[in-house]
Motif scaffolding. Structure first.
Motif, PDB file in Angstrom:
ATOM      1  N   PHE A   1      38.960 159.041  45.931  1.00 29.75           N
ATOM      2  CA  PHE A   1      38.578 158.288  44.729  1.00 29.75           C
ATOM      3  C   PHE A   1      39.743 157.425  44.244  1.00 29.75           C
ATOM      4  O   PHE A   1      39.555 156.260  43.874  1.00 29.75           O
ATOM      5  CB  PHE A   1      38.123 159.232  43.626  1.00 29.75           C
ATOM      6  N   ALA A   2      40.935 157.992  44.265  1.00 27.30           N
ATOM      7  CA  ALA A   2      42.108 157.231  43.821  1.00 27.30           C
ATOM      8  C   ALA A   2      42.306 155.999  44.693  1.00 27.30           C
ATOM      9  O   ALA A   2      42.593 154.900  44.204  1.00 27.30           O
ATOM     10  CB  ALA A   2      43.342 158.121  43.861  1.00 27.30           C
ATOM     11  N   GLN A   3      42.104 156.179  45.983  1.00 23.76           N
ATOM     12  CA  GLN A   3      42.246 155.062  46.919  1.00 23.76           C
ATOM     13  C   GLN A   3      41.185 153.995  46.647  1.00 23.76           C
ATOM     14  O   GLN A   3      41.462 152.803  46.636  1.00 23.76           O
ATOM     15  CB  GLN A   3      42.041 155.619  48.324  1.00 23.76           C
ATOM     16  N   LEU A   4      39.973 154.462  46.418  1.00 27.31           N
ATOM     17  CA  LEU A   4      38.851 153.563  46.157  1.00 27.31           C
ATOM     18  C   LEU A   4      39.106 152.762  44.881  1.00 27.31           C
ATOM     19  O   LEU A   4      38.819 151.564  44.804  1.00 27.31           O
ATOM     20  CB  LEU A   4      37.561 154.386  46.021  1.00 27.31           C
ATOM     21  N   GLU A   5      39.674 153.432  43.904  1.00 24.41           N
ATOM     22  CA  GLU A   5      39.981 152.771  42.650  1.00 24.41           C
ATOM     23  C   GLU A   5      40.972 151.632  42.863  1.00 24.41           C
ATOM     24  O   GLU A   5      40.811 150.536  42.329  1.00 24.41           O
ATOM     25  CB  GLU A   5      40.587 153.786  41.674  1.00 24.41           C
ATOM     26  N   GLU A   6      41.975 151.944  43.655  1.00 29.37           N
ATOM     27  CA  GLU A   6      42.997 150.943  43.946  1.00 29.37           C
ATOM     28  C   GLU A   6      42.360 149.745  44.651  1.00 29.37           C
ATOM     29  O   GLU A   6      42.612 148.591  44.317  1.00 29.37           O
ATOM     30  CB  GLU A   6      44.064 151.592  44.827  1.00 29.37           C
ATOM     31  N   VAL A   7      41.506 150.041  45.632  1.00 27.05           N
ATOM     32  CA  VAL A   7      40.876 148.973  46.415  1.00 27.05           C
ATOM     33  C   VAL A   7      39.964 148.113  45.538  1.00 27.05           C
ATOM     34  O   VAL A   7      40.006 146.880  45.580  1.00 27.05           O
ATOM     35  CB  VAL A   7      40.074 149.561  47.598  1.00 27.05           C
TER      36      VAL A   7
ATOM     37  N   GLU B   1      35.322 158.773  56.242  1.00 25.18           N
ATOM     38  CA  GLU B   1      35.251 159.597  57.451  1.00 25.18           C
ATOM     39  C   GLU B   1      36.371 160.614  57.385  1.00 25.18           C
ATOM     40  O   GLU B   1      37.534 160.258  57.377  1.00 25.18           O
ATOM     41  CB  GLU B   1      35.376 158.719  58.703  1.00 25.18           C
ATOM     42  N   LYS B   2      36.010 161.870  57.311  1.00 27.74           N
ATOM     43  CA  LYS B   2      37.000 162.951  57.241  1.00 27.74           C
ATOM     44  C   LYS B   2      38.125 162.641  56.268  1.00 27.74           C
ATOM     45  O   LYS B   2      39.298 162.672  56.629  1.00 27.74           O
ATOM     46  CB  LYS B   2      37.571 163.206  58.629  1.00 27.74           C
ATOM     47  N   GLY B   3      37.735 162.298  55.055  1.00 30.38           N
ATOM     48  CA  GLY B   3      38.727 162.072  54.006  1.00 30.38           C
ATOM     49  C   GLY B   3      39.448 160.735  54.056  1.00 30.38           C
ATOM     50  O   GLY B   3      40.315 160.471  53.232  1.00 30.38           O
ATOM     51  N   VAL B   4      39.077 159.869  55.006  1.00 29.63           N
ATOM     52  CA  VAL B   4      39.703 158.547  55.071  1.00 29.63           C
ATOM     53  C   VAL B   4      38.700 157.476  54.634  1.00 29.63           C
ATOM     54  O   VAL B   4      37.550 157.469  55.085  1.00 29.63           O
ATOM     55  CB  VAL B   4      40.210 158.238  56.499  1.00 29.63           C
ATOM     56  N   LEU B   5      39.164 156.562  53.746  1.00 31.31           N
ATOM     57  CA  LEU B   5      38.271 155.554  53.181  1.00 31.31           C
ATOM     58  C   LEU B   5      38.236 154.280  54.024  1.00 31.31           C
ATOM     59  O   LEU B   5      39.275 153.795  54.460  1.00 31.31           O
ATOM     60  CB  LEU B   5      38.750 155.206  51.764  1.00 31.31           C
ATOM     61  N   TYR B   6      37.051 153.751  54.246  1.00 33.39           N
ATOM     62  CA  TYR B   6      36.875 152.447  54.891  1.00 33.39           C
ATOM     63  C   TYR B   6      35.944 151.580  54.055  1.00 33.39           C
ATOM     64  O   TYR B   6      34.916 152.053  53.581  1.00 33.39           O
ATOM     65  CB  TYR B   6      36.256 152.597  56.283  1.00 33.39           C
ATOM     66  N   MET B   7      36.319 150.301  53.923  1.00 32.17           N
ATOM     67  CA  MET B   7      35.439 149.379  53.205  1.00 32.17           C
ATOM     68  C   MET B   7      34.578 148.647  54.223  1.00 32.17           C
ATOM     69  O   MET B   7      35.069 148.200  55.268  1.00 32.17           O
ATOM     70  CB  MET B   7      36.266 148.362  52.412  1.00 32.17           C
TER      71      MET B   7
END
Ligand code: ADP
Ligand code: MG
Ligand code: MG
Length: 869
Positions: free
Chosen positions: A303-309, A328-334
């Motif tokens: 979520f923190a990563q997504l917020e940044e993105v 995917e397994k805790g890694v975010l992709y846009m």
């Protein structure tokens, strides 16, 4: 020619400015890659390739070779191999045109799976269930999109298994279950298509690319383009993207989100996600997604990563973004970003906030709010949370929604309303006599008529919700019922009508009041800084004038004096005037009408203190003021004491074959000068009286339907004579203008002559359209929709100005008129004055102002600013 653009490893060959070539999705993926945002690598095949392919269904030279090259690069980047039995590369094949066409074209996920590679996927991921879930998804999508096998047939097979095993969710199915289903799916495909499911991954890729190219020309997409005016020759790009998997377990998932709330505009992250799922599941509605805020609890790191993105994306694009992502397994992709669709309310709030945040300048903020859209904000509407079904659909003639009890006559509408009832007036069509009832009603529904029928025009003028031309309803006025199919609605029953969509709904639906929020007012005031056109209003009453002032009208462009003739008992005096046989009798009757008119003018002048008021002298043919049916004549005879026979004889005398081209407009003023004289006295006396009270008054007296300068010459002489006399009598001098409407082709053609006697021109484009096109607006409802459907006219010429035809006359009128009189004031007062496209045209030809109904004033202010920017 370069047909294929690669992106991956933080570098893309294209970028966000290549929307035309790469499509919106491809450009977004390239731009995000360049921004260092995590995007799975892939490549985009251009829209140009699509166009070339469409010609003879073969790839343009070099396209396939470039595709294979890009695929190789993709294998190197991902360290996987397409078609490998050990570590297979899977891709999605995604359509993506220049503008988003939601749901029109297709996407295929998990391509590259077959009976062998699926085993490799199971081993390399160490997750057999995931591998077979992916394979069955692929068979399902590919077969649907490429091979045309119905989606529901696969879903049925899944349901059977679930039922047999007592599962409730797809996630309950085990590896073995999916394995079994894969076999059933393949058997289904063989059965449906006569061929086994393709196992060659290269063939899969080719077929998928072709299918996306072809989807540009499927019937859905064609229809969508027609409705949304998207050119057929744009084509779609194809995006081939390495798969990332949201269905790998409870540390994976997928979601869609908006960087701000698309319905309210609030600055809050807004969206939904699903754990252990692939993209399509969120939209498909198989499982109910969770609000995005929950992601914070379930995967705080992601979520923190997504917020940044999302913050990065929004400040980069400087607009609210609609994003799609997968974990995917805790890694975010846009997987996608684009500027998000939003309601009018959200558009206003977001534009305002972004300006205040320093993200965009004022000009951009104004341009971010579409004029057509803000109309939504000015009327009560159905609570968006309400669920309902409609029983019939007509033309959405005047926006907003209304709830009330059904009545079938204008009189009933008035008497019920007087008792405090809310009513909907339901009629075959309305006529000027119904004005009172229309005013009293919450909304109006007619079975016949078009977008510019009497009911439509008057309702829009009043800002009242209205549906016209609702052919599905059959009215029995005698029995006081209407029917739709086998549904019968009686007098007194509640209905709800939605004038924004044309829907008629049984019973009461909850409405919400419009909110003219501070931010909206602010954006409009910014629009005022940019626009060159003045914005006036068409208003006949002090009340409407006040409303229009509150919406920012800078004067009245059209005050129709005849509407005042119908209010209350005045009609009696007006009828007396019409029935008069001698000038003397007529003057006597006119003397009774004058005080009413004067009072109205005083009210309007006061409401428009400091702004010009254009008053049109009597325009419609006289027979509009007398009753037509024997029954109505009898009623008037009883009420007025005028004998039935006299009334009936007068009705026959006044009958015209073509009243719109008959004895009306200035022709009345020429033949019965005392009528116009009375009106000028009333105007000037009212002006002098309010001026004495300190009101700043600028009357503009307008002579309608002039075709020859001599008509205007005569009537101007009379007007000036009366005006001078009145001013002398009151002992003050006022600045007033005498001008004319340009609403006949001859007037436009001889505008240089006419301008000798006119200080202003107001283009009456309703009549000018009728007379130029030779098209009766009251009769055109029967065939004009067909014309528009067939594309003969792109738009109803009574709604949006026929720029190529009528527009030429307007332009000629302005040019010729100004040649004679350089300071000639010019404006437009037809229905077109509130139509954004027509307003653009008015700006272009250099009119001084547009005039529209009070509720369209904000729309016009915004459209005028857009035209100037
Ligand atoms: P649409 O235009 O209908 O939104 P997309 O091409 O964006 O279609 O695909 C729909 C969804 O499929 C995406 O939102 C995403 O969740 C999923 N998807 C597409 N490509 C991939 C990919 N390479 N990896 C994982 N999921 C994908
Ligand atoms: Mg998408
Ligand atoms: Mg006219």
């Amino acid at each position: 020619v370069k047909y294929v653009y690669f992106f991956g490893n933080g570098k893309a060959e294209g970028d966000g400015s290549d929307k035309n070539l790469l499509g919106g999705k491809g450009a977004g993926l390239a731009e995000m890659t360049n921004l260092g945002i995590p995007v799975p690598p892939g490549f985009t095949i251009t829209t140009e390739a699509c166009i070339a392919y469409q010609k003879n269904k073969t790839y343009p030279e070099g396209m396939w070779e470039q595709t294979l090259e890009a695929l190789k690069k993709l294998e190197e980047t991902t360290k996987k191999k397409f078609g490998s039995n050990e570590n297979p590369l899977l891709v999605s094949v995604r359509s993506g045109a220049r503008v988003s066409m939601p749901g029109m074209m297709d996407t295929i996920l998990n391509l590259g799976l077959n009976d062998e590679t699926v085993k490799g996927l199971a081993t390399s991921s160490n997750n057999e269930r995931f591998a077979y879930d992916s394979y069955r998804r692929f068979i399902q999508m590919f077969s649907n999109v490429v091979l045309g096998v119905e989606h529901s047939k696969f879903e049925k097979l899944i349901s059977e298994v679930k039922k047999g095993k007592g599962y409730s969710l797809d996630t309950d199915l085990t590896a073995e279950d999916w394995k079994g289903l894969v076999e059933k799916f393949k058997a289904l495909v063989l059965n449906e298509t006569g061929k086994p499911f393709p196992q060659d991954v290269m063939e899969q890729l080719k077929l998928a690319i072709n299918a996306v190219f072809d989807s540009w020309d499927n019937q859905r997409a064609k229809t969508y383009r027609k409705i949304n005016k998207i050119p057929d020759d744009w084509g779609t790009a194809v995006n081939v993207v390495a798969m990332v998997f949201g269905n790998m377990g409870n540390d994976s998932g997928t979601g869609v989100a908006f960087t701000r709330n698309p319905s309210t505009g609030e600055k809050e992250f807004f969206g939904e996600f699903l754990i252990n799922a692939q993209g399509e599941d969120v939209v498909a509605g198989i499982r109910t997604p969770e609000p995005i805020a929950r992601l914070k609890d379930e995967m705080p790191g992601v979520f923190a990563q997504l917020e940044e993105v999302y913050k990065k994306l929004e400040s980069h694009y400087k607009d609210m973004q609609d994003i799609e992502f997968t974990v995917e397994k805790g890694v975010l992709y846009m997987l996608q970003t684009r500027s998000g669709k939003r309601t009018a309310r959200a558009a206003v709030k977001i534009a305002y906030d972004m300006y205040k945040e320093g993200l965009i300048d004022k000009k951009t903020a104004v341009l971010r709010v579409a004029p057509e859209q803000v109309d939504q904000l000015l009327h009560p509407m159905i609570d968006p949370k309400e669920k309902y079904t409609s029983i019939a659909k007509g033309l959405p003639a005047s926006p907003g929604a209304a709830v009330g009890r059904v009545v079938f006559t204008a009189d009933d509408a008035e008497s019920w309303a007087a008792k405090g009832e809310k009513v909907i007036l339901v009629r075959d069509e309305t006529s000027p006599e119904d004005i009172g009832g229309m005013h009293a009603a919450e909304g109006i529904l007619t079975a016949t008529g078009g977008m510019t029928s009497h009911a439509a025009v008057v309702a829009r003028g009043m800002g009242k919700c209205c549906i016209v031309g609702c052919g599905a309803i059959h009215i029995d006025e005698e029995e006081k019922v209407f029917t739709v199919g086998n549904i019968t609605v009686k007098e007194g029953d509640y209905i709800t009508i939605n004038g924004s969509t044309g829907e008629v709904i049984l019973g009461k639906v909850k409405l919400v009041e419009p909110e003219l929020s501070g931010e909206f007012a602010e954006i409009l005031s910014w629009a005022d800084e940019f626009r060159k056109l003045g914005v006036r209003t068409n208003s006949d009453t002090p009340h409407d004038s006040k409303v229009a002032r509150e919406f920012g009208a800078e004067g009245i462009g059209l005050c129709r004096t005849e509407h005042m003739f119908f209010e209350g008992d005045r009609i009696d005096a007006v009828r007396e005037m019409i029935l008069a046989n001698t000038e003397e009798e007529r003057r006597k009757a006119l003397a009774k009408v004058k005080p009413y008119q004067k009072e109205d003018f005083k009210g309007i002048f006061k409401a428009m203190d400091g702004f010009p008021v254009t008053i049109r002298l009597l325009d419609p043919p006289l027979h509009e003021f007398i009753p037509h049916t024997d029954e109505d004549i009898q009623k008037v005879a009883n009420a007025s004491g005028i004998p039935f026979d006299v009334l009936k004889k007068k009705r026959d005398e006044l009958h015209e074959f073509n009243p719109m081209l008959g004895h009306r407009g200035c022709r009345l003023g020429i033949t019965f000068p005392e009528i116009y004289e009375m009106q000028v006295y009333a105007i000037m006396e009212a002006a002098c009286e309010v001026a004495k009270e300190g009101v700043k008054v600028y009357p503009e007296i307008m002579i309608p339907l002039v075709g020859h300068y001599k008509e205007l010459e005569m009537l101007r002489e009379m007007t000036v004579r009366v005006a001078d006399e009145v001013m002398k009598q009151y002992g003050i001098t006022l600045k007033y203008l005498v001008g004319t409407m340009i609403e006949l082709p001859r007037a436009a053609l001889t505008a240089d002559e006419i301008a000798q006697y006119a200080e202003f021109f107001s283009f009456g484009t309703n009549d000018l359209t009728q007379t130029t096109l030779g098209l009766s607006r009251d009769d055109s409802g029967k065939f004009l929709p067909f014309y528009v459907e067939k594309g003969i006219y792109k738009e109803d010429p009574f709604v949006s100005l026929d720029v190529n035809g009528v527009g030429q006359l307007v332009e000629m009128g302005v040019t010729k008129g100004r040649k004679t009189r350089p300071d000639l004031k010019t404006g437009i007062c037809g229905e077109h004055g509130g139509d954004p496209a027509s307003i653009f045209f008015c700006h272009k030809v250099g009119l001084n102002y547009v005039s529209c109904s009070p509720y369209r004033v904000p729309v016009a202010r915004l459209a005028a600013a857009h035209a100037a920017l």
